[in-house]
Design an enzyme around this catalytic site. Structure first.
Site, PDB file in Angstrom:
ATOM      1  N   THR A  41      17.653   0.453   5.559  1.00  0.00           N
ATOM      2  CA  THR A  41      18.902   0.947   6.149  1.00  0.00           C
ATOM      3  C   THR A  41      18.761   1.160   7.655  1.00  0.00           C
ATOM      4  O   THR A  41      19.709   0.897   8.409  1.00  0.00           O
ATOM      5  CB  THR A  41      19.355   2.250   5.471  1.00  0.00           C
ATOM      6  OG1 THR A  41      18.292   3.212   5.520  1.00  0.00           O
ATOM      7  CG2 THR A  41      19.720   1.994   4.005  1.00  0.00           C
ATOM      8  N   ASN A  42      17.604   1.606   8.108  1.00  0.00           N
ATOM      9  CA  ASN A  42      17.406   1.739   9.554  1.00  0.00           C
ATOM     10  C   ASN A  42      17.340   0.367  10.217  1.00  0.00           C
ATOM     11  O   ASN A  42      17.849   0.171  11.328  1.00  0.00           O
ATOM     12  CB  ASN A  42      16.134   2.540   9.867  1.00  0.00           C
ATOM     13  CG  ASN A  42      16.378   4.033   9.855  1.00  0.00           C
ATOM     14  OD1 ASN A  42      17.487   4.492  10.129  1.00  0.00           O
ATOM     15  ND2 ASN A  42      15.361   4.804   9.539  1.00  0.00           N
ATOM     16  N   ARG A  45      -7.503  -3.264   6.374  1.00  0.00           N
ATOM     17  CA  ARG A  45      -6.301  -3.161   7.196  1.00  0.00           C
ATOM     18  C   ARG A  45      -6.468  -3.946   8.490  1.00  0.00           C
ATOM     19  O   ARG A  45      -5.549  -4.611   8.962  1.00  0.00           O
ATOM     20  CB  ARG A  45      -6.008  -1.691   7.533  1.00  0.00           C
ATOM     21  CG  ARG A  45      -5.479  -0.862   6.387  1.00  0.00           C
ATOM     22  CD  ARG A  45      -4.908   0.445   6.928  1.00  0.00           C
ATOM     23  NE  ARG A  45      -4.527   1.337   5.847  1.00  0.00           N
ATOM     24  CZ  ARG A  45      -5.215   2.398   5.466  1.00  0.00           C
ATOM     25  NH1 ARG A  45      -6.335   2.703   6.100  1.00  0.00           N
ATOM     26  NH2 ARG A  45      -4.796   3.163   4.480  1.00  0.00           N
ATOM     27  N   MET A  99       5.405   1.624   5.404  1.00  0.00           N
ATOM     28  CA  MET A  99       4.632   2.583   4.620  1.00  0.00           C
ATOM     29  C   MET A  99       3.118   2.381   4.695  1.00  0.00           C
ATOM     30  O   MET A  99       2.381   2.894   3.844  1.00  0.00           O
ATOM     31  CB  MET A  99       5.089   2.529   3.156  1.00  0.00           C
ATOM     32  CG  MET A  99       6.575   2.807   2.973  1.00  0.00           C
ATOM     33  SD  MET A  99       7.149   4.310   3.822  1.00  0.00           S
ATOM     34  CE  MET A  99       6.315   5.559   2.824  1.00  0.00           C
ATOM     35  N   ARG A 100       2.660   1.666   5.687  1.00  0.00           N
ATOM     36  CA  ARG A 100       1.222   1.451   5.857  1.00  0.00           C
ATOM     37  C   ARG A 100       0.703   2.251   7.041  1.00  0.00           C
ATOM     38  O   ARG A 100       1.333   2.287   8.098  1.00  0.00           O
ATOM     39  CB  ARG A 100       0.934  -0.027   6.103  1.00  0.00           C
ATOM     40  CG  ARG A 100       1.242  -0.911   4.920  1.00  0.00           C
ATOM     41  CD  ARG A 100       0.095  -0.948   3.942  1.00  0.00           C
ATOM     42  NE  ARG A 100       0.556  -1.386   2.633  1.00  0.00           N
ATOM     43  CZ  ARG A 100      -0.195  -1.379   1.554  1.00  0.00           C
ATOM     44  NH1 ARG A 100      -1.443  -0.955   1.635  1.00  0.00           N
ATOM     45  NH2 ARG A 100       0.289  -1.768   0.394  1.00  0.00           N
ATOM     46  N   LEU A 101      -0.467   2.881   6.870  1.00  0.00           N
ATOM     47  CA  LEU A 101      -1.120   3.517   8.009  1.00  0.00           C
ATOM     48  C   LEU A 101      -1.572   2.431   8.981  1.00  0.00           C
ATOM     49  O   LEU A 101      -2.027   1.359   8.565  1.00  0.00           O
ATOM     50  CB  LEU A 101      -2.322   4.337   7.539  1.00  0.00           C
ATOM     51  CG  LEU A 101      -2.008   5.585   6.708  1.00  0.00           C
ATOM     52  CD1 LEU A 101      -3.300   6.229   6.210  1.00  0.00           C
ATOM     53  CD2 LEU A 101      -1.209   6.583   7.534  1.00  0.00           C
ATOM     54  N   LEU A 102      -1.452   2.717  10.256  1.00  0.00           N
ATOM     55  CA  LEU A 102      -1.837   1.762  11.290  1.00  0.00           C
ATOM     56  C   LEU A 102      -3.182   2.134  11.876  1.00  0.00           C
ATOM     57  O   LEU A 102      -3.507   3.319  12.028  1.00  0.00           O
ATOM     58  CB  LEU A 102      -0.780   1.732  12.394  1.00  0.00           C
ATOM     59  CG  LEU A 102       0.632   1.329  11.970  1.00  0.00           C
ATOM     60  CD1 LEU A 102       1.592   1.485  13.143  1.00  0.00           C
ATOM     61  CD2 LEU A 102       0.663  -0.099  11.445  1.00  0.00           C
ATOM     62  N   ASN A 149       8.398   5.315  16.431  1.00  0.00           N
ATOM     63  CA  ASN A 149       8.609   5.692  15.033  1.00  0.00           C
ATOM     64  C   ASN A 149       9.651   6.798  14.975  1.00  0.00           C
ATOM     65  O   ASN A 149       9.868   7.515  15.953  1.00  0.00           O
ATOM     66  CB  ASN A 149       7.284   6.184  14.432  1.00  0.00           C
ATOM     67  CG  ASN A 149       7.395   6.490  12.946  1.00  0.00           C
ATOM     68  OD1 ASN A 149       7.987   5.725  12.196  1.00  0.00           O
ATOM     69  ND2 ASN A 149       6.843   7.612  12.524  1.00  0.00           N
ATOM     70  N   HIS A 184      10.569  10.190  12.627  1.00  0.00           N
ATOM     71  CA  HIS A 184       9.965  11.086  11.633  1.00  0.00           C
ATOM     72  C   HIS A 184      10.984  12.148  11.237  1.00  0.00           C
ATOM     73  O   HIS A 184      11.674  12.699  12.108  1.00  0.00           O
ATOM     74  CB  HIS A 184       8.715  11.747  12.208  1.00  0.00           C
ATOM     75  CG  HIS A 184       8.002  12.620  11.234  1.00  0.00           C
ATOM     76  ND1 HIS A 184       7.234  12.120  10.197  1.00  0.00           N
ATOM     77  CD2 HIS A 184       7.958  13.981  11.109  1.00  0.00           C
ATOM     78  CE1 HIS A 184       6.747  13.129   9.492  1.00  0.00           C
ATOM     79  NE2 HIS A 184       7.165  14.258  10.026  1.00  0.00           N
TER      80      HIS A 184
END
Length: 207
Positions: A15-16, A71, A96-99, A113, A115
Site C-alpha cells: 500500500t505504501n 544476506r 521485512m529483511r534486516l539490512l 524508512n 517506522h
C-alpha cells in the site's frame, strides 16, 4: 539531465508502494521525466506488491533469500543492480529483511524508512504493541534515514496521532497506515526536489 531515480523495497501488500506510484504519476515528485520510480525490489515473489509494480509498469527485481548462503551474498547482487540503474534513493516500504552494511553503507544518506512510532520511542518490532502496552496517549510515525542501527538513523519527519482508549493494535495500525500513505510520499517528494539536507544527525528540510 539524468532523472532522479528511486528504488522501492517491499515484501507485502504494497500500500505504501502504491501511494508512491500514485504520487509519482500525478506529478507530485516533480516533472514526470525529472523523477522516476525505477525499480521494485522484493524478497517475496508472490507478494501482492509485485503485481502492483507490474500493473504500474515498474520494473521488478525479485529474489528468494533461501537460495543464497548469506544476506551479504544477495545484497551484493542487489547493490550491483542498483548501481547499474544509477539509483539515487532507496525507499523501504514494508521490506521485512534486516539490512547489512553491504547495502546500507553505499547508500548511507540515500536510504529512508518509515517506522510506526515517534522515534526514539519503541524501535524495532511490534512498535504499536509496545506503545499500547506502555499506555502512551500519543504515538505516530517517523520517516528517517537508515543507518546500521535498529531504527536509529537521523529523523526527517514525524507526525503524531492520539491513542484512543478503545484502540486495539488493529485499529491503531489502520490509522497509522493512513498517515504513512500521506507523509511518506511528501518526504520522497522533498528529497527528489533537493529540499532535504543531512548534516550529521540534523536533517534540514527547506520549505
Amino acid at each position: 539531465m539524468k532523472p532522479f531515480r528511486i528504488a522501492v523495497f517491499a515484501s507485502g501488500e504494497g500500500t505504501n508502494f502504491q501511494a508512491m506510484v500514485e504520487a509519482w504519476q500525478q506529478g507530485y515528485f516533480g516533472e514526470p521525466d525529472a523523477t522516476t520510480i525505477e525499480l521494485l525490489v522484493s524478497d517475496k515473489p508472490q507478494a501482492p506488491v509485485v503485481q502492483r509494480a507490474i500493473q504500474a509498469g515498474v520494473d521488478t527485481y525479485v529474489f528468494q533469500p533461501k537460495e543464497y548462503s548469506s544476506r551479504e551474498q544477495y545484497e551484493l547482487e542487489i547493490v550491483a543492480e542498483l548501481k547499474r540503474r544509477e539509483i539515487d534513493l532507496i525507499v523501504l516500504a514494508g521490506y521485512m529483511r534486516l539490512l547489512t552494511p553491504t547495502i546500507v553503507d553505499p547508500y548511507m544518506g540515500r536510504m529512508i524508512n518509515v517506522h510506526p512510532s515517534l522515534l526514539p520511542a519503541f524501535p524495532g518490532k511490534d512498535a504499536l504493541g509496545q506503545a499500547l502496552s506502555y499506555g502512551v496517549k500519543v504515538t505516530g510515525i517517523t520517516v528517517h534515514f537508515v543507518d546500521n542501527g535498529m531504527d536509529t538513523g537521523p529523523i526527517i519527519a514525524q507526525q503524531s496521532i492520539e491513542v484512543q482508549q478503545q484502540d486495539t493494535a488493529e485499529t491503531l495500525a489502520e490509522r497509522i497506515h493512513d498517515i504513512e500513505r500521506t507523509l511518506y510520499p511528501q518526504v520522497v517528494a522533498q528529497i527528489a526536489k533537493g529540499k532535504v539536507t543531512l548534516e550529521g544527525r540534523q536533517v534540514i528540510v527547506q520549505a
